[in-house]
Design a protein around this motif. Structure first.
Motif, mmCIF file in Angstrom:
data_model
loop_
_atom_site.group_PDB
_atom_site.id
_atom_site.type_symbol
_atom_site.label_atom_id
_atom_site.label_comp_id
_atom_site.label_asym_id
_atom_site.label_seq_id
_atom_site.Cartn_x
_atom_site.Cartn_y
_atom_site.Cartn_z
ATOM 1 N N THR A 61 0.845 -1.181 0.000
ATOM 2 C CA THR A 61 0.000 0.000 0.000
ATOM 3 C C THR A 61 0.882 1.233 0.000
ATOM 4 O O THR A 61 1.912 1.290 0.663
ATOM 5 C CB THR A 61 -0.912 0.017 1.245
ATOM 6 O OG1 THR A 61 -0.094 -0.026 2.395
ATOM 7 C CG2 THR A 61 -1.858 -1.168 1.242
ATOM 8 N N VAL A 62 0.472 2.205 -0.763
ATOM 9 C CA VAL A 62 1.229 3.441 -0.869
ATOM 10 C C VAL A 62 0.514 4.494 -0.034
ATOM 11 O O VAL A 62 -0.666 4.781 -0.242
ATOM 12 C CB VAL A 62 1.339 3.904 -2.338
ATOM 13 C CG1 VAL A 62 2.086 5.227 -2.438
ATOM 14 C CG2 VAL A 62 2.001 2.836 -3.168
ATOM 15 N N GLU A 74 0.123 10.966 12.655
ATOM 16 C CA GLU A 74 0.023 10.598 11.240
ATOM 17 C C GLU A 74 1.365 10.133 10.698
ATOM 18 O O GLU A 74 1.441 9.201 9.898
ATOM 19 C CB GLU A 74 -0.489 11.798 10.436
ATOM 20 C CG GLU A 74 -1.933 12.154 10.713
ATOM 21 C CD GLU A 74 -2.348 13.463 10.070
ATOM 22 O OE1 GLU A 74 -3.556 13.662 9.894
ATOM 23 O OE2 GLU A 74 -1.469 14.297 9.750
ATOM 24 N N ARG A 75 2.448 10.791 11.139
ATOM 25 C CA ARG A 75 3.779 10.388 10.682
ATOM 26 C C ARG A 75 4.108 8.968 11.129
ATOM 27 O O ARG A 75 4.633 8.163 10.372
ATOM 28 C CB ARG A 75 4.829 11.376 11.215
ATOM 29 C CG ARG A 75 6.236 11.066 10.746
ATOM 30 C CD ARG A 75 7.226 12.120 11.188
ATOM 31 N NE ARG A 75 7.054 12.556 12.558
ATOM 32 C CZ ARG A 75 7.631 11.955 13.609
ATOM 33 N NH1 ARG A 75 8.398 10.911 13.432
ATOM 34 N NH2 ARG A 75 7.444 12.412 14.830
ATOM 35 N N ARG A 76 3.778 8.655 12.381
ATOM 36 C CA ARG A 76 4.020 7.296 12.872
ATOM 37 C C ARG A 76 3.182 6.277 12.107
ATOM 38 O O ARG A 76 3.654 5.194 11.797
ATOM 39 C CB ARG A 76 3.724 7.214 14.359
ATOM 40 C CG ARG A 76 4.801 7.887 15.177
ATOM 41 C CD ARG A 76 4.572 7.674 16.631
ATOM 42 N NE ARG A 76 5.654 8.264 17.402
ATOM 43 C CZ ARG A 76 5.564 8.597 18.669
ATOM 44 N NH1 ARG A 76 4.435 8.396 19.325
ATOM 45 N NH2 ARG A 76 6.598 9.114 19.299
ATOM 46 N N LYS A 108 4.650 3.137 9.884
ATOM 47 C CA LYS A 108 4.196 1.749 10.045
ATOM 48 C C LYS A 108 3.883 1.127 8.697
ATOM 49 O O LYS A 108 4.214 -0.025 8.429
ATOM 50 C CB LYS A 108 2.944 1.685 10.917
ATOM 51 C CG LYS A 108 3.188 1.797 12.380
ATOM 52 C CD LYS A 108 1.852 1.638 13.111
ATOM 53 C CE LYS A 108 1.925 2.123 14.509
ATOM 54 N NZ LYS A 108 0.635 2.025 15.206
ATOM 55 N N LEU A 109 3.244 1.896 7.829
ATOM 56 C CA LEU A 109 2.892 1.381 6.506
ATOM 57 C C LEU A 109 4.125 1.165 5.639
ATOM 58 O O LEU A 109 4.203 0.195 4.895
ATOM 59 C CB LEU A 109 1.952 2.352 5.786
ATOM 60 C CG LEU A 109 0.514 2.398 6.288
ATOM 61 C CD1 LEU A 109 -0.246 3.496 5.564
ATOM 62 C CD2 LEU A 109 -0.163 1.065 6.076
ATOM 63 N N LYS A 110 5.087 2.083 5.734
ATOM 64 C CA LYS A 110 6.259 1.998 4.870
ATOM 65 C C LYS A 110 7.150 0.813 5.204
ATOM 66 O O LYS A 110 7.392 -0.052 4.380
ATOM 67 C CB LYS A 110 7.087 3.285 4.953
ATOM 68 C CG LYS A 110 6.475 4.441 4.227
ATOM 69 C CD LYS A 110 7.389 5.650 4.338
ATOM 70 C CE LYS A 110 6.753 6.871 3.751
ATOM 71 N NZ LYS A 110 7.563 8.062 3.971
#
Length: 130
Positions: free
Chosen positions: A100-101, A115-117, A121-123
């Motif tokens: 997911t991007v 939001e940054r955290r 997590k996604l990256k």
């Protein structure tokens, strides 16, 4: 059982041949009914001997093996593989999901710390900061 025929506990054997990661997990799998010896549900203290068929259901997959040599101590992987013959069906193919991007709406401003955290997590997985 004759004197030359050696047998070991099923929970010890499935742990020793590396079908299950820990001895306690092997005992728990037996108590839960996930281990069968010659078609019958096995208790942890049941003994296996050469020629017995063992079915172990692990993580949604069933392993079907025949005991060649009973061992009670955990050994290296090449030695462990020589202690059974595997008759299991091949594992199902792995399905790769596209990554997911993470995208932000244009004009949403600078991301907050939360939001940054979430984006990190996604990256590349969660990295706790402490």
């Amino acid at each position: 059982m004759s004197a030359d025929e050696v047998s070991v506990r099923i929970d010890s054997w499935i742990w020793a041949v590396r079908l299950i990661k820990t001895r306690s997990a092997a005992g728990a799998a037996c108590r839960a009914g996930h281990v069968k010896v010659n078609g019958a549900t096995a208790k942890p203290a049941q003994h296996v001997k050469p020629g017995d068929d063992v079915r172990v259901r692990i993580e949604g997959r069933e392993r079907i093996v025949r005991v060649v040599r009973p061992i009670a101590k955990r050994v290296g992987a090449p030695v462990a593989e020589a202690c059974y013959t595997d008759h299991s069906p091949p594992p199902p193919p792995r399905t790769e999901r596209p990554a997911t991007v993470a995208q932000r709406d244009r004009g949403a401003g600078r991301p907050t710390k939360r939001e940054r955290r979430d984006l990190e997590k996604l990256k590349d997985g969660y990295r706790p900061y402490f």
